[in-house]
Design a protein around this motif. Structure first.
Motif, mmCIF file in Angstrom:
data_model
loop_
_atom_site.group_PDB
_atom_site.id
_atom_site.type_symbol
_atom_site.label_atom_id
_atom_site.label_comp_id
_atom_site.label_asym_id
_atom_site.label_seq_id
_atom_site.Cartn_x
_atom_site.Cartn_y
_atom_site.Cartn_z
ATOM 1 N N ARG A 68 0.859 -1.189 0.000
ATOM 2 C CA ARG A 68 0.000 0.000 0.000
ATOM 3 C C ARG A 68 0.891 1.233 0.000
ATOM 4 O O ARG A 68 1.915 1.256 0.676
ATOM 5 C CB ARG A 68 -0.892 0.027 1.234
ATOM 6 N N VAL A 69 0.475 2.252 -0.744
ATOM 7 C CA VAL A 69 1.222 3.512 -0.808
ATOM 8 C C VAL A 69 0.340 4.625 -0.256
ATOM 9 O O VAL A 69 -0.800 4.806 -0.700
ATOM 10 C CB VAL A 69 1.630 3.846 -2.259
ATOM 11 N N TYR A 70 0.872 5.333 0.732
ATOM 12 C CA TYR A 70 0.165 6.456 1.355
ATOM 13 C C TYR A 70 0.920 7.749 1.078
ATOM 14 O O TYR A 70 2.138 7.781 1.150
ATOM 15 C CB TYR A 70 0.093 6.271 2.876
ATOM 16 N N VAL A 71 0.183 8.802 0.761
ATOM 17 C CA VAL A 71 0.766 10.131 0.630
ATOM 18 C C VAL A 71 0.051 11.034 1.616
ATOM 19 O O VAL A 71 -1.190 11.127 1.596
ATOM 20 C CB VAL A 71 0.635 10.683 -0.805
ATOM 21 N N ASP A 72 0.820 11.646 2.509
ATOM 22 C CA ASP A 72 0.271 12.508 3.562
ATOM 23 C C ASP A 72 -0.846 11.801 4.344
ATOM 24 O O ASP A 72 -1.870 12.388 4.674
ATOM 25 C CB ASP A 72 -0.225 13.837 2.974
ATOM 26 N N GLY A 73 -0.630 10.502 4.606
ATOM 27 C CA GLY A 73 -1.557 9.727 5.418
ATOM 28 C C GLY A 73 -2.744 9.147 4.671
ATOM 29 O O GLY A 73 -3.516 8.374 5.227
ATOM 30 N N GLU A 74 -2.898 9.484 3.397
ATOM 31 C CA GLU A 74 -4.042 9.009 2.615
ATOM 32 C C GLU A 74 -3.619 7.877 1.687
ATOM 33 O O GLU A 74 -2.621 7.991 0.968
ATOM 34 C CB GLU A 74 -4.604 10.178 1.789
ATOM 35 N N ILE A 91 3.915 10.181 -7.998
ATOM 36 C CA ILE A 91 2.916 11.233 -7.821
ATOM 37 C C ILE A 91 3.641 12.552 -8.079
ATOM 38 O O ILE A 91 4.760 12.742 -7.614
ATOM 39 C CB ILE A 91 2.242 11.186 -6.434
ATOM 40 N N GLY A 92 3.022 13.427 -8.884
ATOM 41 C CA GLY A 92 3.739 14.624 -9.282
ATOM 42 C C GLY A 92 2.923 15.898 -9.244
ATOM 43 O O GLY A 92 3.349 16.925 -9.729
ATOM 44 N N LEU A 149 5.579 10.269 2.181
ATOM 45 C CA LEU A 149 5.191 9.083 1.421
ATOM 46 C C LEU A 149 5.484 7.873 2.289
ATOM 47 O O LEU A 149 6.558 7.787 2.889
ATOM 48 C CB LEU A 149 5.998 8.983 0.123
ATOM 49 N N ALA A 150 4.539 6.941 2.376
ATOM 50 C CA ALA A 150 4.761 5.711 3.145
ATOM 51 C C ALA A 150 4.467 4.496 2.273
ATOM 52 O O ALA A 150 3.487 4.486 1.520
ATOM 53 C CB ALA A 150 3.882 5.691 4.390
ATOM 54 N N ILE A 151 5.331 3.498 2.370
ATOM 55 C CA ILE A 151 5.172 2.210 1.694
ATOM 56 C C ILE A 151 4.909 1.181 2.780
ATOM 57 O O ILE A 151 5.674 1.095 3.743
ATOM 58 C CB ILE A 151 6.469 1.802 0.953
ATOM 59 N N GLU A 152 3.839 0.405 2.632
ATOM 60 C CA GLU A 152 3.492 -0.590 3.652
ATOM 61 C C GLU A 152 3.318 -1.962 3.011
ATOM 62 O O GLU A 152 2.517 -2.118 2.079
ATOM 63 C CB GLU A 152 2.206 -0.161 4.349
ATOM 64 N N ALA A 153 4.067 -2.935 3.510
ATOM 65 C CA ALA A 153 3.902 -4.314 3.043
ATOM 66 C C ALA A 153 2.551 -4.840 3.528
ATOM 67 O O ALA A 153 2.139 -4.560 4.650
ATOM 68 C CB ALA A 153 5.039 -5.186 3.572
ATOM 69 N N THR A 154 1.864 -5.594 2.674
ATOM 70 C CA THR A 154 0.555 -6.146 3.064
ATOM 71 C C THR A 154 0.669 -7.601 3.502
ATOM 72 O O THR A 154 -0.260 -8.141 4.093
ATOM 73 C CB THR A 154 -0.437 -6.089 1.884
ATOM 74 N N GLY A 155 1.805 -8.246 3.177
ATOM 75 C CA GLY A 155 1.940 -9.672 3.473
ATOM 76 C C GLY A 155 1.163 -10.536 2.501
ATOM 77 O O GLY A 155 1.028 -11.739 2.702
#
Length: 125
Positions: free
Chosen positions: A62-68, A89-90, A99-105
């Motif tokens: 999952r990719v989050y930008v500014d928490g979204e 994102i530009g 920016l956050a990258i989260e592994a989903t498993g």
């Protein structure tokens, strides 16, 4: 500018591993497979690109930008490819962002694993 996986601007939570190879930007990457393992980077500008290694053992992130939540990315790719752009994102307002990258498993049915790789980020000014 390019932000490598070992830059102090990155904050890691959960279990991440290091992998060294000349194919990676700066010679190293970080990787995780546990659900909820997260890497976030704070940056200034209008956008950012996530650069990663992709292979037959890669899963979903999952990719989050500014928490979204902006996107769920399937990183699976056969044959493998180093330094792939997985997310861009530009069109952000110029300023500070995260920016956050989260592994989903999780993974698609073709993949043999659920690894998520983080090589570097390219900043868009």
């Amino acid at each position: 500018g390019r932000v490598e996986e070992n830059n102090p601007a990155l904050v890691y939570s959960g279990r991440w591993y290091s992998n060294a190879s000349p194919a990676h930007s700066g010679g190293k990457v970080a990787l995780a497979m546990d659900a909820g393992a997260r890497a976030s980077v704070s940056f200034e500008g209008t956008g950012i690109r996530w650069i990663a290694y992709r292979d037959e053992w890669s899963g979903m992130a999952r990719v989050y930008v500014d928490g979204e939540l902006k996107s769920t990315i399937d990183a699976y790719l056969a044959p493998s490819h180093a330094q792939s752009t997985l997310f861009t994102i530009g069109d952000l307002p110029d300023g500070k962002h995260t920016l956050a990258i989260e592994a989903t498993g999780t993974r698609n049915e073709s993949s043999k694993g659920s690894w998520i790789w983080l090589d570097s980020f390219d900043l868009i000014r």
